[in-house]
Design a protein around this motif. Structure first.
Motif, PDB file in Angstrom:
ATOM      1  N   LEU A  26       4.432   8.967  -4.221  1.00 55.57           N
ATOM      2  CA  LEU A  26       4.245  10.092  -5.143  1.00 55.57           C
ATOM      3  C   LEU A  26       5.475  10.343  -6.005  1.00 55.57           C
ATOM      4  O   LEU A  26       5.438  11.178  -6.900  1.00 55.57           O
ATOM      5  CB  LEU A  26       3.907  11.355  -4.349  1.00 55.57           C
ATOM      6  N   SER A  27       6.560   9.648  -5.734  1.00 57.42           N
ATOM      7  CA  SER A  27       7.777   9.844  -6.515  1.00 57.42           C
ATOM      8  C   SER A  27       8.463   8.505  -6.725  1.00 57.42           C
ATOM      9  O   SER A  27       8.253   7.548  -5.969  1.00 57.42           O
ATOM     10  CB  SER A  27       8.736  10.801  -5.800  1.00 57.42           C
ATOM     11  N   ASP A  28       9.297   8.435  -7.762  1.00 55.32           N
ATOM     12  CA  ASP A  28      10.060   7.216  -8.021  1.00 55.32           C
ATOM     13  C   ASP A  28      10.996   6.888  -6.857  1.00 55.32           C
ATOM     14  O   ASP A  28      11.199   5.723  -6.525  1.00 55.32           O
ATOM     15  CB  ASP A  28      10.875   7.365  -9.308  1.00 55.32           C
ATOM     16  N   ASP A  29      11.549   7.946  -6.250  1.00 54.94           N
ATOM     17  CA  ASP A  29      12.467   7.718  -5.125  1.00 54.94           C
ATOM     18  C   ASP A  29      11.756   6.989  -3.989  1.00 54.94           C
ATOM     19  O   ASP A  29      12.258   5.989  -3.464  1.00 54.94           O
ATOM     20  CB  ASP A  29      13.017   9.055  -4.614  1.00 54.94           C
ATOM     21  N   THR A  30      10.581   7.483  -3.623  1.00 55.97           N
ATOM     22  CA  THR A  30       9.817   6.840  -2.546  1.00 55.97           C
ATOM     23  C   THR A  30       9.407   5.428  -2.937  1.00 55.97           C
ATOM     24  O   THR A  30       9.481   4.492  -2.143  1.00 55.97           O
ATOM     25  CB  THR A  30       8.563   7.672  -2.212  1.00 55.97           C
ATOM     26  N   GLN A  75       0.832  -1.202   0.000  1.00 55.77           N
ATOM     27  CA  GLN A  75       0.000   0.000   0.000  1.00 55.77           C
ATOM     28  C   GLN A  75       0.866   1.251   0.000  1.00 55.77           C
ATOM     29  O   GLN A  75       0.586   2.218  -0.713  1.00 55.77           O
ATOM     30  CB  GLN A  75      -0.935   0.001   1.205  1.00 55.77           C
ATOM     31  N   ARG A  76       1.936   1.254   0.791  1.00 56.98           N
ATOM     32  CA  ARG A  76       2.840   2.410   0.814  1.00 56.98           C
ATOM     33  C   ARG A  76       3.445   2.640  -0.559  1.00 56.98           C
ATOM     34  O   ARG A  76       3.564   3.787  -1.026  1.00 56.98           O
ATOM     35  CB  ARG A  76       3.948   2.201   1.844  1.00 56.98           C
ATOM     36  N   GLN A  77       3.815   1.556  -1.237  1.00 58.64           N
ATOM     37  CA  GLN A  77       4.406   1.701  -2.563  1.00 58.64           C
ATOM     38  C   GLN A  77       3.368   2.215  -3.555  1.00 58.64           C
ATOM     39  O   GLN A  77       3.667   3.057  -4.403  1.00 58.64           O
ATOM     40  CB  GLN A  77       4.971   0.360  -3.037  1.00 58.64           C
TER      41      GLN A  77
END
Length: 483
Positions: free
Chosen positions: A144-148, A138-140
């Motif tokens: 909101l960004s590729d880094d995250t 779910q977090r993935q």
């Protein structure tokens, strides 16, 4: 929430009656009371799964799902304990009468159950790690960004390594040399070996990967598709097939036993589950809102029909996947499928052969690693190497994306079922239309667990038959390359 104490009490009550040599009918009534409670547990587990999957931000259903996920090991251990305990009572002979369990039923339950405290603890650890995977997933999904996205992905990579090591411990504890063999036996009761599977995967790599590399425009079905169109496609196919297939769909529609609508926080997967206490199946689809949704819904409806007509299918995963993938192929002949849509599905069939074969090969190689080699970096490199062997380098392939394959985390050794069952289901498409529907319908209520035994009963060819991969290649070439 399931009452686990009541479930345990009902099990011990049945055993006490058996120990006291009560009337066999009274013992059976007590056993059936336990069965009802056991079915109620899995019904509540399925409902929690449906609600949580519909909205992964719903903390109430997350808590209930996690409770059931942990408690499932206890429920299964109690069922196992029931049979082992009954086998050791003076009522054993009476309960093996043909009016009850039948002759020699308890022969498999002599000795000690593997569900001791240590095995239960190992299985609970696995459930806990799987719950962590859902949270990370779910977090993935919310990133909101590729880094995250890839920071969360790195956590999932480490989690997968932990799962592999834990599963080695599980297999070793119950006396298996290999987790692969444990999973084949314990979860899937397969009547073929991992060695046969490896040889088959090698045939696919040799025969089908070159064709896979040549096909372009993998997603001609990416045009927008409304929920109503998806529903209408499968409904019209079921109506055209008639008989038990149509009866199954009428139930699904009338009782609203489905969720195929878009939801922003839906779990990124699709599944069918059986609600034992109600004796009804349920279909859950996380739609892409493209033409592919029609096939996804057809796939899960195939499971639905099988479960409904069996009143809860006892078939193996390999057999069950034959019905789901078979329904996809039959929808091409009976639904509102045009030439481009049919070609799309056959291209998808090629993808199933090659991509799921790659995933299966990757899994078998991961679990063949020595424990000291099981690291996130090693697993990533292995996924990269296997992906390239199976032609993934012909598209925008990222070796880190193995963490998006849910089955690696939740259902190890499952994906080979997609490959072998797709091979069997494709044979329906090769038949005359009426014969194909008859073959599906004649077997929808099968009680055969063994996949190869099922194929023999249904008059279908084994995927392991010599030259089978080459035959599939010729069929797909004729459609995809117009040769």
């Amino acid at each position: 929430r399931p009452d686990m104490d009541a479930l345990e009490d009902s099990m011990y009550h049945a055993v006490e009656l058996a120990e006291d040599e009560a009337d066999p009918d009274d013992i059976l009534d007590a056993i059936l009371t336990f069965y009802d409670a056991y079915d109620a547990f899995y019904t509540q587990y399925a409902l929690a799964d449906i609600h949580y999957s519909a909205d992964l931000t719903d903390t109430h259903w997350e808590t209930e799902y996690n409770f059931c996920s942990q408690a499932a090991n206890t429920a299964d251990a109690l069922l196992d304990e029931l049979y082992y305990a009954l086998a050791d009572t003076p009522s054993r002979e009476a309960l093996e009468d043909e009016d009850y369990f039948g002759a020699d039923f308890f022969d498999d339950y002599d000795g000690e159950s593997m569900w001791d405290d240590e095995f239960s603890a190992l299985m609970e650890q696995e459930s806990d790690l799987i719950s962590q995977y859902y949270t990370l997933s779910q977090r993935q999904q919310d990133a909101l960004s590729d880094d995250t996205y890839y920071i969360v992905g790195a956590e999932m990579e480490e989690l997968y390594a932990q799962l592999v090591l834990l599963r080695h411990q599980i297999a070793d504890y119950v006396g298996y040399d290999s987790y692969i063999d444990f999973a084949y036996d314990y979860y899937y009761t397969r009547d073929y070996t991992s060695a046969q599977a490896e040889e088959y995967l090698s045939d696919i790599r040799q025969e089908l990967v070159p064709l896979y590399r040549t096909i372009e425009d993998w997603y001609p079905g990416s045009n927008y598709c409304r929920e109503s169109e998806t529903f209408s496609y499968v409904r019209s196919a079921a109506d055209a097939m008639g008989g038990m297939v149509d009866e199954s769909f009428e139930l699904l529609e009338a009782a609203e036993l489905y969720d195929i609508g878009y939801g922003e926080n839906k779990y990124n997967s699709s599944f069918e589950t059986y609600l034992y206490s109600y004796e009804f199946p349920f279909v859950f689809v996380n739609p892409e809102q493209t033409q592919w949704d029609k096939l996804t819904f057809a796939h899960e409806f195939g499971h639905f029909a099988n479960d409904y007509l069996c009143e809860g299918s006892a078939a193996s995963i390999d057999v069950a996947e034959f019905f789901s993938q078979g329904m996809e192929y039959l929808s091409l002949c009976h639904g509102e499928a045009g030439e481009d849509f049919i070609r799309m599905k056959l291209a998808d069939s090629l993808c199933t052969y090659v991509e799921q074969a790659a995933y299966a090969s990757f899994e078998q190689q991961v679990y063949a690693l020595a424990p000291e080699e099981v690291t996130a970096d090693k697993i990533i490199d292995l996924f990269d190497a296997v992906g390239r062997q199976f032609g993934f380098d012909s598209w925008d392939f990222d070796k880190r994306d193995f963490v998006t394959i849910t089955h690696f985390f939740t259902n190890p050794m499952y994906v080979i079922s997609y490959v072998v069952s797709n091979d069997a289901a494709l044979q329906l498409y090769q038949m005359e239309t009426e014969q194909a529907v008859k073959t599906l319908e004649d077997n929808l209520a099968t009680e055969q667990a063994g996949f190869l035994a099922f194929l023999e009963e249904a008059g279908l060819e084994s995927p392991f038959a010599p030259g089978r991969a080459e035959s599939v290649k010729k069929l797909l070439q004729s459609i995809l390359l117009d040769t």
